[in-house]
Structures are given as C-alpha cells and as structure tokens.
Design a protein around this motif. Structure first.
Motif, PDB file in Angstrom:
ATOM      1  N   HIS A  15       0.851  -1.251   0.171  1.00  0.00           N
ATOM      2  CA  HIS A  15       0.092   0.028   0.172  1.00  0.00           C
ATOM      3  C   HIS A  15       0.717   1.154  -0.090  1.00  0.00           C
ATOM      4  O   HIS A  15       2.056   0.905  -0.100  1.00  0.00           O
ATOM      5  N   ALA A  19       1.599   0.457  -3.496  1.00  0.00           N
ATOM      6  CA  ALA A  19       0.541   0.126  -4.199  1.00  0.00           C
ATOM      7  C   ALA A  19       0.487   1.216  -5.421  1.00  0.00           C
ATOM      8  O   ALA A  19      -0.026   0.808  -6.598  1.00  0.00           O
ATOM      9  N   SER A  20       0.793   2.511  -5.221  1.00  0.00           N
ATOM     10  CA  SER A  20       0.424   3.356  -6.260  1.00  0.00           C
ATOM     11  C   SER A  20       1.275   3.181  -7.428  1.00  0.00           C
ATOM     12  O   SER A  20       0.974   3.392  -8.516  1.00  0.00           O
ATOM     13  N   VAL A  23       0.080   0.074  -9.364  1.00  0.00           N
ATOM     14  CA  VAL A  23      -1.228   0.303  -9.992  1.00  0.00           C
ATOM     15  C   VAL A  23      -0.864   0.914 -11.552  1.00  0.00           C
ATOM     16  O   VAL A  23      -1.461   0.897 -12.473  1.00  0.00           O
ATOM     17  N   GLN A  24      -0.016   1.948 -11.215  1.00  0.00           N
ATOM     18  CA  GLN A  24       0.435   2.774 -12.495  1.00  0.00           C
ATOM     19  C   GLN A  24       1.141   1.725 -13.466  1.00  0.00           C
ATOM     20  O   GLN A  24       1.089   1.839 -14.889  1.00  0.00           O
ATOM     21  N   THR A  46      -5.529  -2.951 -11.760  1.00  0.00           N
ATOM     22  CA  THR A  46      -5.637  -1.474 -12.070  1.00  0.00           C
ATOM     23  C   THR A  46      -6.430  -0.500 -11.274  1.00  0.00           C
ATOM     24  O   THR A  46      -6.287   0.602 -11.503  1.00  0.00           O
ATOM     25  N   SER A  47      -6.811  -1.261 -10.197  1.00  0.00           N
ATOM     26  CA  SER A  47      -7.564  -0.254  -9.370  1.00  0.00           C
ATOM     27  C   SER A  47      -6.907  -0.214  -7.937  1.00  0.00           C
ATOM     28  O   SER A  47      -6.736  -1.205  -7.303  1.00  0.00           O
ATOM     29  N   ILE A  48      -6.595   0.971  -7.779  1.00  0.00           N
ATOM     30  CA  ILE A  48      -5.790   1.436  -6.618  1.00  0.00           C
ATOM     31  C   ILE A  48      -6.543   1.040  -5.219  1.00  0.00           C
ATOM     32  O   ILE A  48      -6.062   0.514  -4.349  1.00  0.00           O
TER      33      ILE A  48
ATOM     34  N   ALA B  73      -1.203   9.458  -6.197  1.00  0.00           N
ATOM     35  CA  ALA B  73      -1.931   8.449  -5.783  1.00  0.00           C
ATOM     36  C   ALA B  73      -3.448   8.770  -5.561  1.00  0.00           C
ATOM     37  O   ALA B  73      -4.584   7.876  -5.777  1.00  0.00           O
ATOM     38  N   LEU B  76      -4.988   8.570  -8.966  1.00  0.00           N
ATOM     39  CA  LEU B  76      -5.588   7.032  -9.152  1.00  0.00           C
ATOM     40  C   LEU B  76      -6.787   6.875  -8.725  1.00  0.00           C
ATOM     41  O   LEU B  76      -7.603   6.103  -9.511  1.00  0.00           O
ATOM     42  N   ASP B  80     -10.330   5.284 -10.712  1.00  0.00           N
ATOM     43  CA  ASP B  80     -10.449   3.955 -10.076  1.00  0.00           C
ATOM     44  C   ASP B  80     -11.927   3.133 -10.819  1.00  0.00           C
ATOM     45  O   ASP B  80     -12.881   3.779 -10.528  1.00  0.00           O
TER      46      ASP B  80
END
Lengths: 89, 559
Positions: A15, A19-20, A23-24, A46-48, B73, B76, B80
């Motif tokens: 996280h 996590a960021s 996901v990117q 792809t969902s944070i 972040a 993002l 989502d």
C-alpha cells in the motif's frame, strides 16, 4: 492465461507508495491483470482501491494473472517491481 | 467600517491580509432528482471524476516530492475502475448522481476504516476525491484551500491536519477558524510554524473572500476592514514585540536569577532540527507517536534507534525529555489493536497500553538507551497517563534496566497530581501535561471546541490541582516541569513559576516571549501571582488578577 507467484518485498506491504507505483505500472501494460491471494478471489490490478483493500503484507505470497498479447512480459516486469523494496527507494 | 469580534488567540503575533476562505464540502442535495437514464448519467459522473484526476495531476506537476506522491495516488483513486463499477450499481437503482457517488465512496471508506492504520488515513484522500467530484457534478467550486498568489489570511470552519500541512507558510499571514480549540491540531501546528492563529471565531466562514482583516493572535481579536490607523497600531505592536524580544536571550530565569528552563515540544526529526537551531535549553516533550502510527508492524530496534539518534544529535549536550508511546483507541496502532472503546480518553491508552503490550515498551526503551549512548544529549524518559505510585515504580524499573539514568512521569491524571509526593518518590522528575490534566479535572473533552472555556488552563480548579502536584514534588524533593500548552502563555508561565515549576516546555515560537516575561519579574512577584490566581473564582478573574500584578513592559505586549 499467464500466471506468476511473487513475494511482496516492500517493507510496509502493498500500500502507500508501493501500491500506487504498482497500479500505475499495471495500467501502463494496457492488459487485463488481476492480483490476489492463492485460492482467494482476485481483484483488478489497475484499481488502486482494490489493491489497497487487498492489504497484502510484507513477505506474503500473491498471484498475478494476465490475458492477451505480451501477458508474460507484462507479468515479468510487475513481478520484478514487487520483488523490490519500493519503500526503501 | 471597523468591526471587532473576539475569538481565542492560540498562536501569538499580528498580521493584516486578505481573506482566503477554505470552502466547506457540499453535501448531495436531499431532494436530488432520481436517475432515469443510468448510462447517460454515468458518463457525466465519469467525466466529473476524470476532470478531478486531471486537476490533481496538474497540481502534482508543480508540488514538492512528498505532496506529489500523495496527489498522484489521489488521482489514481479518481480514475479507479472498481469505484466506478460501484457507482454504476447505485445509479442503476435510480439514485441521483451525487447520492450514488456518496454511497459508493461510503462503502470503500467503511472498508478502509475497518482495516485501520494506514488504510483509515487514506479515507481522507478518498473523501477529498468525492467532495471534488460532487462539487463538479453540482457545478460549484471545489472545496478546500483554493489557489491564491498573495500572502493571505486563511479562514475556515476548521482545518484538517492534512490541509494545514499543505499550506505554504510563507504565503499564510494568519489562520482564523470558527471551530477548533486551544489544543486542536490547527492551534498546535500554527504555533509550531510561528503563524498567528485565532480559533473559536464566530461567523468566520461568512467573511467574504478578499476582505482585508487584521488578526491579533495574542488577544484573539480579528478586525474586518481595519482602519489605516489600527493597522499601524497593530504593526507597531508587532514591531515593539519584536524589538522587546530581540533583547532577551539565553537560559530562562526570573529577574532575580531563579532558573526556569525553557524547552521545546517536538514531534519528529524535522522539528528536532529546527528547534535545536533556536535559543532554547533543550526538549521538554518529544512525542514519539510518529514512529509508531501509520505502520502495519511494530518498528524494529534498529529503525527506532536510528530515528532517536537523529532526534538527539542536533541538541548536543542539551536535555531531551522523551515521552514513551502514547497511543490508545483514539490513536490506534495496526499492530497493537486492543479493540474499540466506549470512552478512549479514559481507556487503555498511554502507560496502560504499555502494561498490556510490554514488548512494545521494551523495544522502545532499548532503542532509546542505545541512541542515548551514541549521542551526547542528556536523555530523560517519561511515561504518559500514570495514575498511581505502583505504575510509576513499574515504569521506573523498566527504564533503569535499560541503562537510562533519568526517569519521570507525566502528571496528567488528577489522581496522580493529588498523590504527587508518593508518585514522584518512585522516579526522578515529574512533568505536568496541562492539556489532559485540564480535560480530566474539568471533565471536558479536548476535541470539543465548544467546551474551550472549561479547558482554559486559567480555570482556578486546574491551577489548584497543578499547585497540589507542585507541593507533592517539593515534599518528594523532585523537580516538576510543564509540557502542556499552558507553559507557552507568558502570564500563566509566571504563575507556574510561582507554583514551583522549574521548567516550561512549549512550541518553540513561544519561547522568546516567555523568556522575556520571566526576565521582568522577581520570584516573589511570581509567588504573589500564583496566590492571586489560586484565590480567584473564575478563569477570567484569575487572568485579570495576575495581569494587574504584571510588569508594564509585558502588559504592553499583551493587550
């Protein structure tokens, strides 16, 4: 379908910044990628919010799956990412 | 037009500038029209979220590195897919767009709050995205701090810690809030940054943006459209204050030479570096919570040792008083969750948590011992929330076993204040935590801004409890300090000195005026002030009685 098992190396788990970044990177592949614990329902990589809610901890094994052209290469690069301690960088 | 209203001054200084209103988030209208064409409405909702993401990315491009990571972040989150799926489900049931957005975000927020720790903190980012998306769907400006390009006075209902830390100190002349209290985050952070601040200012949010206001952080006065003359007077006062304070330097002492150590309250490595560069005698309260919060696992011995060494190092041979972990149900730890409590302020917090999880305390003490040996600082360790002599003895033994020579206890529970002679007999020193001591003496929640008057440290009942604790310290032959906000009030500092306190710890920006106040008064005057305050009927009476005895040089800077 390509599958990989990887151990989370990041010291705070998957996280915050790790996590960021993950996901990117997953988004950048343009593929449908899922992440989850072995034998549990997986979530969209792809969902944070999904990835953070997974709450994968340091040292835990997780499974990545992907479909489509270049799935193997995409997963290899994500495995490489998760095998580094992203927090320490 | 000159219009003066008074709030509570919580961070000293004076400033004049235009108002920038921090806009409160807009709620979904209760009578929002239901969704009839779910697909079309969802397209509109997605566009709103996409525009939020773009804005956040634009801000990230110009932000510093820490803010950049947070903003990226958050962008993002705005994009989502899972969130959009959930919004789509709510729209399909016929909910209006902003109602559907709010419902979907609530589901994630509840999930994150249940996970606790780091996840619970991310709820703030999630709600920030929601607030922006809802505002855009309703066609109103984004909530939060708008962009502004001239130094301004920030006005809000209340500021979240996250909003306060994103403020650029050089662009903020003063902070005024409608809510908040003496010990709220806004007050503490503003004092830490040296920005004048007034809280509990009625009608603050109705002042139009751009209005010129004059803010006096000492008296709590805020003047709308101040006359040229008043502005000159206020600026003159600020200059007088500067020149008066510029003449005072060195260790704290009364006019007749009684030493009263002037110390800083700090909460991290950055605070330590900046406080150590200032003219003060060390640290009277090093809050160690930051080492533990926002983590999934307990920090290791090596990690803690490194942090403590970095905090001690800048102070050379000066003293650093460390408070061991002060967490509990209101500041939960992911790795030491003792479950929710009905009444966290009265629950398993402070030393009580350490008693239930001695493993955490032992690692912390070991790390402090190693860091103390590796540096030259005079390290002292104290426990929060001690209530009885047995607890003090238990803590003292553990601290001494780790080779740390000086152990103390916080006096913040009235029971410990009343038994101070026995409690302090077990340790080397005491430190009054006046914020919690006031909360427990007056039975008033510190987080309740509307109860500010009850939490006023000038309340004679609070002063009597403090006086009793000082008497106990004298009987035990141990020094007593103060590390609550009360120590930073120059008038109250004189009363505390008169009651027998030998050190005062405060936000570093408050040290100069407290030093100046002490230097103008003899100990005999401080004794007289203490007696006058203890004999008063109300908090207001106590302050005026003491003001009447104060040196005119100090009075001129206060009113």
């Amino acid at each position: 379908m390509a599958t990989r098992i990887v151990t989370i190396a990041s010291s705070v788990g998957l996280h915050a910044r790790p996590a960021s970044l993950f996901v990117q990177a997953a988004n950048a592949t343009g593929l449908d990628i899922e992440i989850g614990r072995p034998d549990e329902e997986s979530v969209d990589a792809t969902s944070i919010l999904g990835v953070m809610a997974l709450g994968a901890r340091h040292g835990e094994q997780i499974v990545l799956t992907a479909e489509g052209d270049g799935a193997d290469e995409a997963l290899d690069s994500l495995v490489e990412l998760l095998s580094r301690d992203l927090d320490a960088e | 037009m000159t219009d003066v209203i008074r709030g509570i001054g919580v961070s000293p200084g004076a400033a004049v500038g235009p108002v920038v209103q921090v806009r409160a988030p807009v709620r979904p209208p209760a009578d929002e029209a239901p969704t009839t064409d779910a697909a079309a409405t969802h397209t509109r909702v997605k566009e709103a979220f996409e525009s939020v993401a773009v804005t956040l990315e634009e801000r990230a491009a110009t932000a510093d590195e820490t803010a950049q990571q947070i903003l990226t972040a958050t962008a993002l989150i705005a994009r989502d897919k899972g969130l959009q799926k959930s919004i789509g489900k709510h729209l399909a049931t016929g909910k209006g767009p902003t109602t559907a957005v709010t419902a979907a975000v609530e589901e994630y927020a509840a999930q994150f709050e249940a996970l606790g720790g780091y996840f619970a903190e991310r709820v703030t980012d999630l709600k920030d995205v929601r607030n922006r998306a809802v505002a855009r769907l309703l066609g109103v400006p984004d909530p939060g701090v708008p962009d502004f390009d001239v130094p301004s006075v920030i006005v809000a209902h209340d500021l979240a810690p996250a909003e306060t830390v994103t403020l650029n100190p050089s662009m903020v002349r003063a902070i005024v809030t409608e809510a908040g209290g003496r010990t709220s985050h806004t007050a503490i952070l503003a004092a830490q940054m040296g920005i004048p601040a007034v809280v509990q200012f009625a009608g603050a949010t109705t002042i139009p943006s751009g209005t010129i206001v004059a803010v006096d952080g000492d008296t709590g006065e805020v003047t709308l459209d101040p006359s040229e003359e008043y502005q000159r007077e206020l600026i003159g006062k600020r200059e007088r204050r500067r020149s008066a304070l510029a003449g005072s330097a060195g260790p704290g002492r009364t006019r007749d030479g009684h030493p009263i150590a002037l110390l800083a309250n700090i909460g991290g490595v950055d605070d330590a570096v900046s406080a150590a560069a200032q003219d003060l005698e060390g640290v009277g309260l090093f809050r160690t919570e930051f080492v533990f919060l926002s983590r999934d696992t307990a920090p290791t011995l090596a990690e803690q040792t490194e942090i403590y060494t970095k905090v001690f190092e800048p102070f050379g041979t000066r003293r650093v008083v460390v408070r061991t972990l002060d967490a509990g149900a209101d500041k939960p730890l992911a790795f030491a969750d003792l479950g929710p409590e009905e009444n966290p302020a009265l629950g398993k917090r402070g030393l009580r948590l350490s008693a239930l999880r001695p493993d955490l305390l032992d690692v912390q003490l070991e790390a402090l011992g190693v860091a103390a040996k590796a540096t030259h600082a005079e390290v002292k360790v104290m426990a929060p929330m001690v209530a009885t002599p047995e607890e003090a003895a238990w803590f003292a033994r553990r601290v001494r076993e780790n080779g740390l020579p000086s152990v103390g206890v916080m006096i913040e529970v009235p029971g410990a204040a009343l038994l101070a002679s026995h409690v302090l007999a077990e340790v080397d020193f005491g430190s009054l935590g006046t914020n919690d001591l006031a909360q427990y003496t007056m039975a008033a929640d510190r987080m309740e801004g509307v109860l500010s008057d009850l939490l006023d440290p000038w309340q004679p009942a609070v002063l009597k409890v403090i006086g009793h604790a000082c008497d106990g310290a004298r009987v035990a032959g141990k020094p007593m300090g103060v590390c609550g906000e009360a120590g930073g009030d120059p008038l109250l500092a004189l009363v505390l000195a008169g009651l027998g306190v030998s050190s005062l710890s405060m936000a570093p920006s408050k040290v100069p005026i407290v030093r100046f106040a002490l230097s103008l008064h003899n100990m005999a005057t401080c004794h007289g002030m203490a007696t006058a305050a203890l004999d008063s009927r109300t908090a207001v009476d106590a302050r005026s009685a003491v003001l009447a005895l104060a040196h005119e040089g100090l009075v001129a800077l206060l009113d």
